[in-house]
Design a protein around this motif. Structure first.
Motif, short mmCIF file in Angstrom:
data_model
loop_
_atom_site.label_atom_id
_atom_site.label_comp_id
_atom_site.label_asym_id
_atom_site.label_seq_id
_atom_site.Cartn_x
_atom_site.Cartn_y
_atom_site.Cartn_z
N HIS A 102 -7.81 39.43 45.37
CA HIS A 102 -9.19 39.32 45.17
C HIS A 102 -9.79 39.60 46.70
O HIS A 102 -10.99 40.12 46.79
N GLN A 103 -9.14 39.18 47.78
CA GLN A 103 -9.75 39.59 48.98
C GLN A 103 -9.82 41.31 49.14
O GLN A 103 -10.74 41.63 49.84
N GLU A 104 -9.24 41.90 48.53
CA GLU A 104 -9.07 43.46 48.42
C GLU A 104 -10.18 43.78 47.37
O GLU A 104 -10.39 44.88 47.16
N ARG A 105 -11.02 42.82 46.96
CA ARG A 105 -12.06 43.30 45.84
C ARG A 105 -11.50 43.85 44.54
O ARG A 105 -11.83 44.94 44.15
N ILE A 106 -10.38 43.55 44.10
CA ILE A 106 -9.46 43.85 43.19
C ILE A 106 -9.51 43.00 42.12
O ILE A 106 -8.93 41.83 42.38
N GLY A 146 -16.86 46.42 41.14
CA GLY A 146 -17.97 47.43 41.17
C GLY A 146 -17.67 48.62 40.53
O GLY A 146 -18.72 49.54 40.61
N THR A 147 -16.63 48.73 39.98
CA THR A 147 -16.11 50.09 39.31
C THR A 147 -17.20 50.28 37.98
O THR A 147 -16.99 49.22 37.02
N ARG A 153 -24.55 48.12 23.89
CA ARG A 153 -24.07 47.93 25.30
C ARG A 153 -22.56 48.10 25.40
O ARG A 153 -21.69 47.89 24.63
N ARG A 154 -22.03 48.62 26.68
CA ARG A 154 -20.46 49.21 26.78
C ARG A 154 -19.88 48.33 28.16
O ARG A 154 -20.89 48.18 29.02
N ALA A 155 -19.09 47.61 27.90
CA ALA A 155 -18.44 47.14 29.04
C ALA A 155 -16.96 46.98 28.90
O ALA A 155 -16.37 47.19 27.78
N ASN A 156 -16.19 46.75 30.04
CA ASN A 156 -14.78 46.91 30.11
C ASN A 156 -14.33 45.50 29.45
O ASN A 156 -14.61 44.62 29.63
N ARG A 157 -13.53 45.73 28.35
CA ARG A 157 -13.04 44.61 27.88
C ARG A 157 -11.30 44.54 27.98
O ARG A 157 -10.68 44.07 27.05
N ALA A 158 -10.65 45.29 28.88
CA ALA A 158 -9.52 45.09 29.11
C ALA A 158 -9.00 43.68 29.18
O ALA A 158 -9.52 42.88 29.96
N GLY A 159 -7.69 43.59 28.71
CA GLY A 159 -6.98 42.20 28.86
C GLY A 159 -6.09 41.98 27.72
O GLY A 159 -5.89 43.02 27.10
N THR A 160 -5.81 40.99 27.62
CA THR A 160 -4.96 40.51 26.50
C THR A 160 -5.71 39.16 25.52
O THR A 160 -6.29 38.50 26.11
N ARG A 161 -5.72 39.41 24.28
CA ARG A 161 -6.29 38.54 23.37
C ARG A 161 -5.86 37.12 23.83
O ARG A 161 -4.88 36.77 23.96
N GLN A 221 -21.08 43.53 34.65
CA GLN A 221 -20.89 43.21 36.28
C GLN A 221 -19.83 42.43 36.21
O GLN A 221 -19.92 41.11 37.03
N GLN A 222 -18.85 42.56 35.66
CA GLN A 222 -17.72 41.47 35.52
C GLN A 222 -17.07 41.49 36.94
O GLN A 222 -16.94 42.47 37.73
N ASN A 223 -16.48 40.28 37.46
CA ASN A 223 -16.00 40.18 39.03
C ASN A 223 -14.40 39.72 38.72
O ASN A 223 -13.92 39.28 37.83
#
Length: 458
Positions: free
Chosen positions: A211-215, A246-247, A292-300, A313-315
């Motif tokens: 997170h310090q690398e803003r990842i 910010g991507t 609305r389109r947003a990143n939903r990447a991840g696991t259920r 604006q997910q962080n």
């Protein structure tokens, strides 16, 4: 003198990035749904060199035939992981002694006090790596992104570094350190609070560095944190869904000032339908707004509420929620704790705990509307203490006394509330987690743990 083996140094073909990749990315229909926790857990168990199934042996043979020269550098031993976007093999590094290997934590640990004679023996023994074969159906831009992020995080504690990467025609492989670890399902029911402190101190040390690398890792779950209970050490892996903060951001209502958010809510389509006498769940007959389109990447089961509510604006706080789900799993002894079929079910599962009111407020925070008429969902929800007691079968005794959590469990629950905070602004950060009393006590429980952290950092 040994050469410093850095990422992308020993490539069969150079990895290039250009505009054609973007076109392929746009044309490609990809799912950002990572494999479910139960689908992948069974593939994380370490296997002995001799126990190789015929189908796995055939798979490795096809890989060696298709990737020219790979068997001159590495001896494939077994398949140790299989996910949505890649397959991972355990392999012996045949060129280990030709390069500097700062990534090898085990070697640094063992050689710290070793004699010259012992060091010579260590240099002759086999050294293992994990070869990640990224499926050719993966987006080129995604592959490039993962390798770039791994390279940037190469010196981060408890984060799996990238040793090098190769490309042959359309096949890309990443070479990573091989870490001994156990299947989460083997130990999650038996983990005591002091052991949980070790687990999460290691995980949040890794997340703090990321997170310090803003990842954003975007896929925090037990199978992506390879933990070895015997060594009390875990390593964060699989950055296939990770991205820089910010991507592709678009303004979300959660970032607005309170007064401006209230104004927008008061003049929203939702407010207008209520004023016109419609039911709260009504919607306009002719809605001209774009979806609305947003990143939903991840696991259920591990997605944060703002991901389910399509926050644009997910962080990094989404990783903290996922880590909180792991802690909830350990405290309740239930895996997976959340097991929804889709995003709607996932929101309802969270509502079961936090109640309708909090979920309505959370939805409005992101410019969404949450309504449910299911009568079993209470307005205020349930406390995490009650859920843990219920899941672990602790009910009233013969005298009718209410059960209580033990003192160390109470501290763990207080820590858990900071992670499972539905408002991402109020959610605990990785740095705050490391300094929380629950994790700060790890040094009291384990005198040697701080020495181990120093070794990893070094």
């Amino acid at each position: 003198m040994k050469k410093a083996r850095t990422a992308l140094q020993r490539t069969a073909e150079p990895l290039s990035y250009h505009t054609t990749m973007v076109k392929e990315e746009q044309a490609e229909v990809l799912s950002d749904e990572s494999g479910g926790p139960l689908e992948e857990s069974g593939h994380t168990v370490d296997s002995s060199d001799e126990e190789v199934e015929d189908s796995v042996a055939d798979d490795m043979a096809r890989f060696e035939d298709s990737f020219v020269g790979i068997n001159k550098r590495y001896r494939l031993i077994n398949r140790i992981g299989e996910g949505t976007f890649s397959t991972v093999y355990k392999a012996e590094d045949l060129e280990y002694n030709d390069y500097q290997n700062r990534w090898d934590i085990d070697e640094r640990d063992e050689s710290k006090w070793a004699s010259p004679k012992t060091l010579r023996k260590q240099s002759r023994r086999a050294h293992y790596v994990a070869i990640k074969k990224i499926y050719v159906t993966s987006s080129p831009i995604r592959i490039f992104n993962e390798l770039e992020l791994l390279h940037d995080l190469r010196d981060s504690p408890f984060v799996c570094p990238l040793i090098t990467a190769f490309r042959h025609m359309d096949q890309v492989v990443a070479v990573l350190p091989y870490f001994q670890h156990r299947d989460f399902r083997e130990y999650y029911r038996d983990m005591r609070i002091p052991e949980m402190r070790l687990y999460f101190h290691s995980l949040f040390t890794a997340l703090r560095a990321v997170h310090q690398e803003r990842i954003l890792h975007r896929d925090i779950k037990p199978t992506n944190f390879l933990y070895n209970p015997e060594q009390a050490r875990g390593v964060l892996v699989d950055f296939g869904l990770a991205e820089r903060e910010g991507t592709d951001w678009h303004q979300c209502a959660c970032t607005l000032a309170t007064e401006e958010r209230r104004y927008r809510i008061a003049h929203s389509v939702y407010a207008q339908t209520q004023q016109s006498g419609h039911q709260p769940s009504a919607y306009p007959k002719n809605d001209t707004r774009s979806s609305r389109r947003a990143n939903r990447a991840g696991t259920r089961g591990f997605r944060a509420p703002e991901v389910l509510l399509k926050c644009t604006q997910q962080n990094t706080s989404i990783d903290m929620w996922s880590a909180g789900v792991i802690l909830l799993t350990l405290l309740t002894r239930r895996f997976p704790f959340f097991h929804s079929a889709d995003d709607i079910d996932a929101l309802l599962e969270i509502t079961t705990i936090f109640g309708r009111k909090k979920m309505k407020d959370t939805a409005i925070l992101h410019g969404q509307v949450f309504e449910t008429n299911i009568p079993s969902y209470s307005e205020g929800g349930h406390s995490l203490e009650k859920i843990i007691l219920w899941c672990t079968g602790r009910t009233k005794d013969d005298k009718g006394n209410k059960p209580e959590l033990q003192d160390d469990e109470k501290q763990a629950v207080q820590f858990l509330y900071g992670l499972l905070e539905v408002d991402p602004v109020k959610r605990m950060t990785a740095d705050e987690a490391i300094n929380h009393p629950f994790l700060a006590k790890v040094y009291e429980d384990n005198d040697e743990y701080d020495d181990m952290v120093d070794l990893v950092d070094g």
